[in-house]
Motif scaffolding. Structure first.
Motif, mmCIF file in Angstrom:
data_model
loop_
_atom_site.group_PDB
_atom_site.id
_atom_site.type_symbol
_atom_site.label_atom_id
_atom_site.label_comp_id
_atom_site.label_asym_id
_atom_site.label_seq_id
_atom_site.Cartn_x
_atom_site.Cartn_y
_atom_site.Cartn_z
ATOM 1 N N ILE A 114 0.867 -1.185 0.000
ATOM 2 C CA ILE A 114 0.000 0.000 0.000
ATOM 3 C C ILE A 114 0.898 1.227 0.000
ATOM 4 O O ILE A 114 1.747 1.375 0.885
ATOM 5 N N GLU A 115 0.723 2.093 -0.972
ATOM 6 C CA GLU A 115 1.511 3.325 -1.036
ATOM 7 C C GLU A 115 0.820 4.422 -0.231
ATOM 8 O O GLU A 115 -0.347 4.746 -0.480
ATOM 9 N N ASP A 116 1.556 4.979 0.701
ATOM 10 C CA ASP A 116 1.066 6.114 1.478
ATOM 11 C C ASP A 116 1.523 7.384 0.776
ATOM 12 O O ASP A 116 2.684 7.774 0.861
ATOM 13 N N ALA A 117 0.599 8.022 0.085
ATOM 14 C CA ALA A 117 0.887 9.260 -0.634
ATOM 15 C C ALA A 117 0.213 10.443 0.046
ATOM 16 O O ALA A 117 -0.155 11.424 -0.613
ATOM 17 N N SER A 118 0.065 10.371 1.364
ATOM 18 C CA SER A 118 -0.578 11.467 2.086
ATOM 19 C C SER A 118 0.278 12.726 2.092
ATOM 20 O O SER A 118 -0.218 13.809 2.412
ATOM 21 N N HIS A 119 1.564 12.603 1.760
ATOM 22 C CA HIS A 119 2.444 13.765 1.622
ATOM 23 C C HIS A 119 2.641 14.147 0.161
ATOM 24 O O HIS A 119 3.550 14.923 -0.160
ATOM 25 N N ALA A 120 1.814 13.615 -0.718
ATOM 26 C CA ALA A 120 1.974 13.874 -2.152
ATOM 27 C C ALA A 120 0.701 14.489 -2.726
ATOM 28 O O ALA A 120 -0.402 14.242 -2.235
ATOM 29 N N PHE A 121 0.875 15.283 -3.757
ATOM 30 C CA PHE A 121 -0.253 15.916 -4.439
ATOM 31 C C PHE A 121 -0.860 14.904 -5.405
ATOM 32 O O PHE A 121 -0.718 14.976 -6.615
ATOM 33 N N PHE A 122 -1.561 13.921 -4.836
ATOM 34 C CA PHE A 122 -2.116 12.795 -5.568
ATOM 35 C C PHE A 122 -3.632 12.915 -5.524
ATOM 36 O O PHE A 122 -4.253 12.703 -4.481
ATOM 37 N N THR A 123 -4.245 13.292 -6.638
ATOM 38 C CA THR A 123 -5.688 13.456 -6.719
ATOM 39 C C THR A 123 -6.192 12.853 -8.025
ATOM 40 O O THR A 123 -5.412 12.346 -8.835
ATOM 41 N N GLN A 124 -7.491 12.907 -8.240
ATOM 42 C CA GLN A 124 -8.043 12.417 -9.503
ATOM 43 C C GLN A 124 -7.532 13.238 -10.679
ATOM 44 O O GLN A 124 -7.457 12.739 -11.803
ATOM 45 N N GLN A 125 -7.190 14.499 -10.429
ATOM 46 C CA GLN A 125 -6.743 15.387 -11.504
ATOM 47 C C GLN A 125 -5.230 15.420 -11.676
ATOM 48 O O GLN A 125 -4.730 15.994 -12.636
ATOM 49 N N HIS A 126 -4.500 14.830 -10.748
ATOM 50 C CA HIS A 126 -3.029 14.904 -10.863
ATOM 51 C C HIS A 126 -2.377 13.713 -10.189
ATOM 52 O O HIS A 126 -2.699 13.377 -9.052
ATOM 53 N N ARG A 127 -1.438 13.117 -10.890
ATOM 54 C CA ARG A 127 -0.607 12.044 -10.337
ATOM 55 C C ARG A 127 0.851 12.459 -10.459
ATOM 56 O O ARG A 127 1.362 12.631 -11.562
ATOM 57 N N PRO A 128 1.562 12.628 -9.341
ATOM 58 C CA PRO A 128 2.971 13.013 -9.413
ATOM 59 C C PRO A 128 3.801 11.914 -10.069
ATOM 60 O O PRO A 128 3.475 10.731 -9.966
ATOM 61 N N PRO A 129 4.880 12.285 -10.733
ATOM 62 C CA PRO A 129 5.743 11.270 -11.340
ATOM 63 C C PRO A 129 6.250 10.279 -10.295
ATOM 64 O O PRO A 129 6.613 10.651 -9.185
ATOM 65 N N ALA A 130 6.254 8.995 -10.646
ATOM 66 C CA ALA A 130 6.826 7.914 -9.842
ATOM 67 C C ALA A 130 6.046 7.614 -8.573
ATOM 68 O O ALA A 130 6.536 6.900 -7.700
ATOM 69 N N ILE A 131 4.837 8.126 -8.421
ATOM 70 C CA ILE A 131 4.002 7.804 -7.268
ATOM 71 C C ILE A 131 2.723 7.137 -7.769
ATOM 72 O O ILE A 131 2.068 7.631 -8.677
ATOM 73 N N GLY A 132 2.402 6.005 -7.170
ATOM 74 C CA GLY A 132 1.177 5.308 -7.528
ATOM 75 C C GLY A 132 1.361 4.153 -8.473
ATOM 76 O O GLY A 132 0.377 3.510 -8.849
ATOM 77 N N GLY A 133 2.599 3.824 -8.830
ATOM 78 C CA GLY A 133 2.825 2.743 -9.781
ATOM 79 C C GLY A 133 3.289 1.445 -9.164
ATOM 80 O O GLY A 133 3.577 0.482 -9.888
ATOM 81 N N PHE A 134 3.383 1.385 -7.842
ATOM 82 C CA PHE A 134 3.933 0.197 -7.188
ATOM 83 C C PHE A 134 2.906 -0.581 -6.374
ATOM 84 O O PHE A 134 2.919 -1.810 -6.373
ATOM 85 N N GLY A 135 2.052 0.105 -5.656
ATOM 86 C CA GLY A 135 1.135 -0.561 -4.743
ATOM 87 C C GLY A 135 -0.186 -0.938 -5.383
ATOM 88 O O GLY A 135 -0.610 -0.354 -6.381
ATOM 89 N N ALA A 136 -0.853 -1.914 -4.775
ATOM 90 C CA ALA A 136 -2.203 -2.257 -5.209
ATOM 91 C C ALA A 136 -3.172 -1.145 -4.856
ATOM 92 O O ALA A 136 -4.169 -0.929 -5.553
ATOM 93 N N PHE A 137 -2.853 -0.419 -3.762
ATOM 94 C CA PHE A 137 -3.680 0.703 -3.319
ATOM 95 C C PHE A 137 -2.777 1.898 -3.023
ATOM 96 O O PHE A 137 -1.623 1.752 -2.624
ATOM 97 N N VAL A 138 -3.338 3.084 -3.220
ATOM 98 C CA VAL A 138 -2.669 4.335 -2.875
ATOM 99 C C VAL A 138 -3.650 5.171 -2.064
ATOM 100 O O VAL A 138 -4.827 5.273 -2.420
#
Length: 398
Positions: A147-171
């Motif tokens: 599970i990727e914890d992206a609570s410190h990342a600008f991860f929304t439906q409108q934006h995915r930061p580079p290299a975040i969200g491609g490893f875990g089954a859930f973010v």
């Protein structure tokens, strides 16, 4: 479940409220047009806070009674709360000084786990994207859900930061840390079928109204501090000894920041509206500029050092992490001045040296897009003067 927990209670200090907002306020970072989503909405579910999105990620990964979650030794207690609320055990894995996972320690920890390890939480601390490819391979080889914890990342439906969200089954992310929304937690599943049947309950209209009122109140609840009065204010604070805090170790379960009644509740409609309209380029540029100002101002100071002096290309920072030498004096004086700072000083006890040191010595300083130049000047000046004053005081006492 109870964990041996280190709890920092500053209530005897009487710290004033911060003079500047710790998180974005007002309309900074909101755009008129809504950027398109990068994947279909079926891959997302909205919750009132990231901790409750995390609860569903844990549950879907099989976390519950008779199971174990692996979590980073340096953590906010709300990262563990959902697993404890589900009745699972928690084991903390060690981190290196740059907060990357110590992969060499995972095998021994896995073998020693009293119950099957069902999930591992991996955090992109401060928005710095980590390459979790090796960690993902480790999890896949042991049937552990990453599970990727992206609570410190600008991860929304409108934006995915580079290299975040491609490893875990859930973010899991917390959009309200990057946008001035009243609340907001987001659960993303790489496979949308995992989220079928998961429908968070809509907030009531009374909650919606309170959220809108709170949004307006936050835009005018802070007064611009005066840099010219800093010396006199600091002298008045330094003239008295630091008031002792309560720092204790006890067996504790979920923290006061976790409410089982709020689990399964969707974020406000007003919050989701704001999150659909981010001014992405403005947020990126302003946060990076403010972060670089912090870095330039602190990298040569003798009493502190930036954890990450340079921002990777494309990184959108959450806050500026700064390691201070004199944790008691520096933290106390900054809080007494009303500088908006955060610190993970209440956490489950671990043998990890990094987590032990960073608990009191690693400050989280705001760099969000609502801060203007004069406010950044005031915070940097306050930090510089506090550090110099603390060093002089220590030398005088020696």
């Amino acid at each position: 479940m109870l964990l041996d927990t280190l709890i920092f209670d500053p209530s005897p200090c009487g710290f004033p409220r911060p003079r500047l907002p710790l998180l974005p306020v007002g309309f900074a970072g909101i755009a008129f047009a809504a950027p398109p989503a990068w994947v279909p909405a079926a891959h997302f579910r909205h919750f009132s806070r990231g901790r409750y999105a995390l609860r569903e990620a844990y549950r879907l990964a099989g976390i519950g009674p008779g199971s174990t979650l692996f979590a980073p030794a340096y953590h906010c207690r709300t990262m563990l709360d959902p697993a404890l609320a589900l009745g699972a055990g928690v084991a903390l894995y060690p981190l290196r000084p740059d907060l990357s996972p110590d992969l060499a320690a995972l095998d021994a920890l896995f073998d020693a786990a009293p119950t099957p390890v069902k999930a591992l939480l991996a955090t992109h601390f401060f928005g710095i994207a980590r390459d979790f490819a090796a960690l993902a391979d480790w999890c896949a080889g042991r049937n552990v859900t990453l599970i990727e914890d992206a609570s410190h990342a600008f991860f929304t439906q409108q934006h995915r930061p580079p290299a975040i969200g491609g490893f875990g089954a859930f973010v899991v992310s917390s959009p309200y840390k990057f946008l001035p929304s009243p609340d907001g937690g987001l659960l993303y599943a790489k496979d949308a079928r995992h989220l079928q049947g998961l429908n968070p309950a809509a907030a009531g209209w009374g909650d919606e109204l309170r959220g809108i009122v709170g949004f307006w109140q936050k835009t005018r609840s802070h007064q611009r501090p005066d840099i010219a009065t800093l010396d006199a204010e600091l002298a008045a604070i330094a003239a008295h000894p630091c008031r002792p805090v309560i720092d204790r170790r006890e067996l504790a379960g979920t923290s006061a920041d976790y409410s089982s009644a709020r689990a399964g509740r969707a974020s406000l409609r007003f919050s989701r509206l704001i999150c659909r309209h981010p001014d992405i380029e403005f947020i990126i540029q302003k946060r990076r500029d403010n972060y670089q100002r912090w870095s330039m101002a602190t990298m040569n100071l003798p009493y502190c050092r930036p954890l990450y002096p340079e921002l990777p290309e494309g990184c959108i920072p959450y806050m500026f992490p700064l390691i201070i030498d004199q944790a008691e004096t520096h933290f106390y004086w900054l809080k007494r001045l009303g500088v908006p700072i955060w610190r993970w000083d209440s956490m489950a006890a671990a043998t990890c040296p990094t987590a032990t040191h960073y608990r009191l010595h690693l400050l989280h300083l705001p760099c969000h897009q609502s801060l203007d130049e004069s406010e950044m000047d005031w915070m940097i000046s306050a930090l510089t003067k506090v550090g110099a004053g603390g060093t002089a005081l220590l030398q005088a006492r020696q």
